[in-house]
Scaffold this motif. Sequence first.
Motif, PDB file in Angstrom:
ATOM      1  N   THR A   1       0.844  -1.182   0.000  1.00 39.82           N
ATOM      2  CA  THR A   1       0.000   0.000   0.000  1.00 39.82           C
ATOM      3  C   THR A   1       0.882   1.235   0.000  1.00 39.82           C
ATOM      4  O   THR A   1       1.514   1.549   0.973  1.00 39.82           O
TER       5      THR A   1
ATOM      6  N   SER B   1      -9.694  -0.278  -3.790  1.00 40.77           N
ATOM      7  CA  SER B   1      -8.618   0.699  -3.942  1.00 40.77           C
ATOM      8  C   SER B   1      -7.706   0.288  -5.092  1.00 40.77           C
ATOM      9  O   SER B   1      -7.543  -0.897  -5.386  1.00 40.77           O
TER      10      SER B   1
ATOM     11  N   THR C   1      -3.760   1.311  -6.596  1.00 44.84           N
ATOM     12  CA  THR C   1      -2.501   2.023  -6.367  1.00 44.84           C
ATOM     13  C   THR C   1      -1.735   2.147  -7.673  1.00 44.84           C
ATOM     14  O   THR C   1      -1.668   1.195  -8.452  1.00 44.84           O
TER      15      THR C   1
ATOM     16  N   SER D   1      -3.037   6.019  -3.979  1.00 43.34           N
ATOM     17  CA  SER D   1      -4.136   5.051  -3.944  1.00 43.34           C
ATOM     18  C   SER D   1      -5.456   5.796  -3.901  1.00 43.34           C
ATOM     19  O   SER D   1      -5.639   6.685  -3.053  1.00 43.34           O
TER      20      SER D   1
ATOM     21  N   HIS E   1      -7.407   4.372   1.328  1.00 40.04           N
ATOM     22  CA  HIS E   1      -7.381   2.908   1.352  1.00 40.04           C
ATOM     23  C   HIS E   1      -8.226   2.398   2.509  1.00 40.04           C
ATOM     24  O   HIS E   1      -8.832   3.175   3.241  1.00 40.04           O
TER      25      HIS E   1
END
Length: 697
Positions: free
Chosen positions: A15, A58, A60, A71, A94
């Motif tokens: 992430t 989400s 990214t 994201s 996120h």
Amino acid sequence: MFTSFRSPLVALTITLTAALFLLAPLSAGEVLTPEKLWQLKRLGSVTVSPDGNHAVYSVTQYNWQDETSNSDLYVLDIARGESRRLTSHTASDHNPIFAADGAGVYFLSNREDKAKAQLYYIALNGGEAERISNAPDGLSNVKLLPGQERLLFTKEVALGKPVKNLFEDLPNASARVYDDLKLRHWDGWFEGTYSHLHLADINGDNARDLMKDLTQDTPTKPFGDAGDFTISPDGKEIAYVALVPNRPADSTDTGIYLLPTDGKVAELLTKNMGGYDVEPRYSPDGTYLAWLSMETPGYESDRNRIMLYHRKNKTIEELTVGLDETVSHIAWQDNDTLIFNGPTKGTYQLYRMDITRKGKKHTGNITQITKGRHNLSSFTVKGDLILAKKSTHERPFELVKVNADGSLKTLTDINGDHYAKLDLPEIETMWVDATDGKKIHNWIIKPPNFDPNKKYPLLVYCQGGPQSMVSQFFSFRWNFHLMAAQGYVVVGINRRGLPGFGREWNDSIKGDYGGQPMRDILSSTDAMLAKDYIETQRVAAIGASFGGYTVFRLMGMNHGENKRFQSMISHCGLFNMEGWYGATEELFFPNRDMGGPYWESEEQKKQYAENSPHSYVQNWETPILVIHGQLDYRVPLTEGLQAFQAAKMKGNKARFLYFPDEGHWVLKPQNGILWHRIFFQWLEETLPGTKEKPSAP
């Protein structure tokens, strides 16, 4: 050995946060390059609305040129298969969670403080996001309790004697002091802090540590996530995963703890269960708690069983008795049905378990739901609706719906603009006879626009783990699509000692690292060398972790009439078994696989020596690229340095690629691109030929 039971299915999910890429768009008929690989978007976490009509996920995206990322959230109309962007911000949005009424989603974002994520809310039909929390230290791994007036989150807490800043008059001293093992893990040193569950109002107020004074981490570090804890349907209890306090360096004993939310002390549910216990999941009505459990202490690649705890009767039983394979993840479909995924013959598929009650006993009747050349992972279940992430060697994760007949409907196309312009490799399966008569499964990945009348160089991919299947993963480092796009044929070998082919196949690597697994790889290599389209004098063995060990071990076998390889690439490989035992941080690997420390007996010393690549350096004559990271504590840097030094002293052509800021993996974008550039540069130097060069990015 070098992966972990929590490691991801190889396709690395990180992430991070983002910006628009400055690269020129891909042109028609192009092939994948390292730079284009880092343009691809990555599917993150997924949540489904209470009515099952919408999903929010989400995505990214990276900018490798300035090493930033972003994201954002997207909302999907599941019936129509249509997505629209829900958030657009330079920060990272996120961890989406649907509101109970389905009208909007909560999510985490660092919009106002990059170091401290807070909880926000946005309506499903769009508009401005509203900040909900003001937690002083930020929030992570957030879950909402029933009623959505309180939240559960994790936070680092300092406990016990400090390991640094020991004397007030020595503020610049950088030393740490330790009195026990596991002083470091994977890529970090123990800093004296633990990740604890905290309960707070939804705005972050009135937070209290539910694990006060416990020297435990949840999620478990470093691979654990919010799946390590779950909340009962009535909100009165939390089930969480943590290492059972003992000797963590040589133990796999994680337990399931039951923690009342009213402040009472947690109870260890899995007493006398000495292996990994993970993924606690309450049934929808709260009657049961299911989880995954490994039976054998100290064996991180043991079979994952599905265990069932009857909360009223306080009984525990296994539902997977007789299943000759491991289970990866579980989710309840209803009070009598579990969905799980697991490895089979180079793929990950979904299965349904119907739980039948027979008096006080329960049995699980298992049906395979899906088939096909893919990995299905990170699935979400909402009644009859099943959504899963799907990857293949050609493409990274996209979101799919699993139809009633097991077929898949693709719901997202987050990289469609790139793939519309890319020529793709060809993938096929090959089975090869092993030296003991058993069958070895292989994936063959051929270059885009493959011509069977031409000759191609061959890359023999040696898998890590050691007990980690060559599945349909899409890695952002060991990427078969990328390798094939540069003009190489790749063979991924599911040699002895990995899951997906029964427990005997998985477990047989014990004490035999350098034996039958190596013979399996050579059998598959010979089958490839017999193919008309392989140029037999342009062959390389490549691999990382246990795959890096494999390359070092093959170096000692690759000489004289047994010479098959003209080049080698080893990343973070184990070279000297005795030296590795003295420096690695999770000792249950050698204690289980090699039977204990090397000093315990003459037989043990002999076994270490026979399996150790350094014992065969006298036979080394192949050019080798050795890659290693300073922060790799699973296979410490000295393993790579010893191998490189041995190669140079033997007079081999050799190169050492060193990353001072990477661990067992290469995670930073520009480091990743450099890794690939050196990788392919080495192959071009050591496997010279007329291979066509890829188009420029």
